[in-house]
Design a protein around this motif. Sequence first.
Motif, short mmCIF file in Angstrom:
data_model
loop_
_atom_site.label_atom_id
_atom_site.label_comp_id
_atom_site.label_asym_id
_atom_site.label_seq_id
_atom_site.Cartn_x
_atom_site.Cartn_y
_atom_site.Cartn_z
N CYS A 256 -25.15 51.93 18.11
CA CYS A 256 -24.24 51.09 17.33
C CYS A 256 -24.63 51.08 15.86
CB CYS A 256 -24.24 49.66 17.88
SG CYS A 256 -23.44 49.49 19.49
N GLN A 257 -25.91 51.04 15.59
CA GLN A 257 -26.37 51.03 14.19
C GLN A 257 -26.06 52.34 13.49
OE1 GLN A 257 -30.51 50.10 14.82
NE2 GLN A 257 -30.18 47.88 14.70
N ILE A 258 -26.18 53.44 14.21
CA ILE A 258 -25.89 54.75 13.62
C ILE A 258 -24.40 54.88 13.30
CG2 ILE A 258 -25.81 57.24 14.09
CD1 ILE A 258 -28.32 56.78 15.84
N ALA A 259 -23.54 54.44 14.22
CA ALA A 259 -22.09 54.61 14.06
C ALA A 259 -21.41 53.42 13.38
CB ALA A 259 -21.45 54.82 15.43
N HIS A 260 -22.16 52.32 13.15
CA HIS A 260 -21.62 51.14 12.47
C HIS A 260 -20.41 50.56 13.22
CE1 HIS A 260 -24.23 52.22 9.12
NE2 HIS A 260 -23.68 53.43 9.11
N VAL A 261 -20.59 50.41 14.55
CA VAL A 261 -19.54 49.82 15.38
C VAL A 261 -20.17 48.83 16.35
CG1 VAL A 261 -17.94 51.77 15.25
CG2 VAL A 261 -19.73 51.74 17.01
N SER A 262 -19.33 47.99 16.95
CA SER A 262 -19.79 47.05 17.96
C SER A 262 -20.04 47.77 19.27
CB SER A 262 -18.75 45.95 18.17
OG SER A 262 -17.58 46.50 18.75
N ARG A 263 -20.71 47.08 20.20
CA ARG A 263 -20.95 47.65 21.51
C ARG A 263 -19.64 47.95 22.24
NH1 ARG A 263 -25.97 46.89 24.16
NH2 ARG A 263 -27.61 46.21 22.74
N ARG A 264 -18.69 47.06 22.14
CA ARG A 264 -17.41 47.27 22.81
C ARG A 264 -16.69 48.49 22.22
NH1 ARG A 264 -13.34 42.29 23.43
NH2 ARG A 264 -15.09 41.63 24.74
N ALA A 265 -16.71 48.61 20.90
CA ALA A 265 -16.05 49.75 20.25
C ALA A 265 -16.75 51.05 20.62
CB ALA A 265 -16.04 49.56 18.73
N LEU A 266 -18.07 51.03 20.68
CA LEU A 266 -18.83 52.22 21.06
C LEU A 266 -18.46 52.67 22.46
CD1 LEU A 266 -21.29 54.06 20.07
CD2 LEU A 266 -22.66 52.64 21.61
N GLN A 267 -18.41 51.74 23.39
CA GLN A 267 -18.07 52.06 24.77
C GLN A 267 -16.66 52.64 24.85
OE1 GLN A 267 -20.28 51.50 27.25
NE2 GLN A 267 -19.02 52.09 29.00
N TYR A 268 -15.73 52.03 24.14
CA TYR A 268 -14.34 52.50 24.15
C TYR A 268 -14.24 53.93 23.61
CZ TYR A 268 -9.41 52.96 22.94
OH TYR A 268 -8.12 53.41 22.82
N CYS A 269 -14.92 54.20 22.50
CA CYS A 269 -14.83 55.52 21.86
C CYS A 269 -15.32 56.62 22.81
CB CYS A 269 -15.63 55.53 20.57
SG CYS A 269 -14.86 54.60 19.22
N PHE A 270 -16.44 56.38 23.48
CA PHE A 270 -16.97 57.41 24.37
C PHE A 270 -16.13 57.56 25.63
CE2 PHE A 270 -20.63 57.38 21.65
CZ PHE A 270 -21.18 58.65 21.81
N GLU A 271 -15.64 56.46 26.16
CA GLU A 271 -14.81 56.57 27.36
C GLU A 271 -13.50 57.27 27.06
OE1 GLU A 271 -14.46 52.65 28.91
OE2 GLU A 271 -16.42 52.71 29.93
N GLN A 272 -12.90 56.98 25.90
CA GLN A 272 -11.64 57.61 25.51
C GLN A 272 -11.85 59.06 25.09
OE1 GLN A 272 -8.41 56.31 25.72
NE2 GLN A 272 -9.54 54.82 26.95
N GLY A 273 -12.92 59.30 24.33
CA GLY A 273 -13.14 60.64 23.79
C GLY A 273 -13.72 61.62 24.78
N LEU A 274 -14.74 61.18 25.54
CA LEU A 274 -15.47 62.10 26.41
C LEU A 274 -15.37 61.75 27.88
CD1 LEU A 274 -18.72 62.49 24.26
CD2 LEU A 274 -16.67 63.92 24.22
N GLY A 275 -14.85 60.58 28.19
CA GLY A 275 -14.71 60.20 29.59
C GLY A 275 -15.98 59.73 30.26
#
Length: 357
Positions: A256-275
Motif C-alpha cells: 500500500c505504501q509503494i502504490a499509495h492506495v488503501s488496502r481495499r483499493a489494492l485488493q480491488y486492483c489485483f483482483e480486477q487486473g490479475l484475478g
Amino acid sequence: MKSENLKFLEQHQGSTTSALDRCKSFTFDVNQQAESLVQWEQRYNQHSSGTFSGYLDELKLAGIHFFEEFTNQTLLQQCAVKDDNLWLGFSLQTQRPKINNYQIEAGQIMTRPSGVEFELLTPADFHIYGLVVNKDSISQEMVGPDQALWENRDNTMQASAPNHYVSYELAKLISLLLNNNNSPSGKNSIINEHNLSRLTTLKPLITSKVADLLAQTEYTNEQHFGHYQTTQRVITEITNYIKQTNHYPLTITELCQIAHVSRRALQYCFEQGLGISPIQYIRECRLNEIRRVLLGSGQQNTIADLALNFGFFHLGTFNAQYKQLFAETPTQTLQRSERYQDANISKNTLKPSIIDK
C-alpha cells in the motif's frame, strides 16, 4: 509408461527444419520459454500450479516475424519488443488474455511498439498468434490515408477495435505459413521443409497481404481505457519497485505504501487486473525468482538460506508452496539445473533420457 513431457511432445509435434528462418522448439521450463523468442526482452512468471510445457513455432521473413506460441500454465509476461518494430498479438480461443490489465475481447488485436514495456496475462492452455513487423517494411505497402494512419500511431495504443475478419485471416495466414495443425481452415499449406525457398518468391505477396489486413484494423487510443488506468498504475508501480530495488515486499502495508492506495483499493486492483490477491501475486513472484536463481549458474546458497532471503520463514511451508506451483521440489529444480540448457527440445534433437526424468 510415457512421461507427461513425452506425451506433450507427441501431441504437439510438427514440421521443423534446420533452416535459420524457420524453427519450432519445445520447452518444459517457463524460463526457457521466455528465452526462446527472439527480438524480445521478456520474463515469464508462472501463476498456476503444475508442470510447465510449451512450444514456439516461428518464421522470420525479411521484415516480418510470424509466430505461434503455446503455454499450458497461466503466465504473467513482462515484455518489450526490440529494435524498430511493432508487435501484434491475438488469439482465436474463447479464453481471453489481458494486456496491461485490460481484458482483450474476441477479435481484438493487441499491439505495442519497440522499447515500450507491457504486461501480458495469458490463461492456461493458451495459443497466441503474433507478428513482429518492421515499421518501414509495412509502411512501404501503405498508400494515401492508410500510410498516414500507420505512421502516426503513437506509443499509447495497445489494442484494436474488435475485427473478427482480420483476426481470422491473420491466424489463417500464420498457420498456413507455419504449416501447423491449428489453422482455422485446416492443415493445407503448400509450404513445408522441402520447398521453404518458395517463401523468397512469395515474400512480396505475403507482406502485401499483411498490409491489407492491418489497413482494415482500427486502433483506439489508450485513453479510451481510462477506468483501467488506476489498476494499471498500482500494479505497474509495484512491479517497477521490485525491478528497481530488487526487493520483494512481504506485507500488505508495504504494498500500500509503494502504490499509495488503501488496502481495499489494492485488493480491488489485483483482483480486477490479475484475478488474484496481492499477497498471492507477490508470493508467486518470489517463488518464480527463487526458481530462476536455482536454475542459474553459480548458485552457492543453500535452499534454506535462499528461502529465508526471499522472506519464507518456514521451510516446510516454502517447500509445499513451491511444489504446488511448479510440480517439483526446490531440490529437484536444483538437481536439473546442470542440464537446464537441454530444456529446449526440437523434433530433430529429442532426448528421451532427459524427457523421461
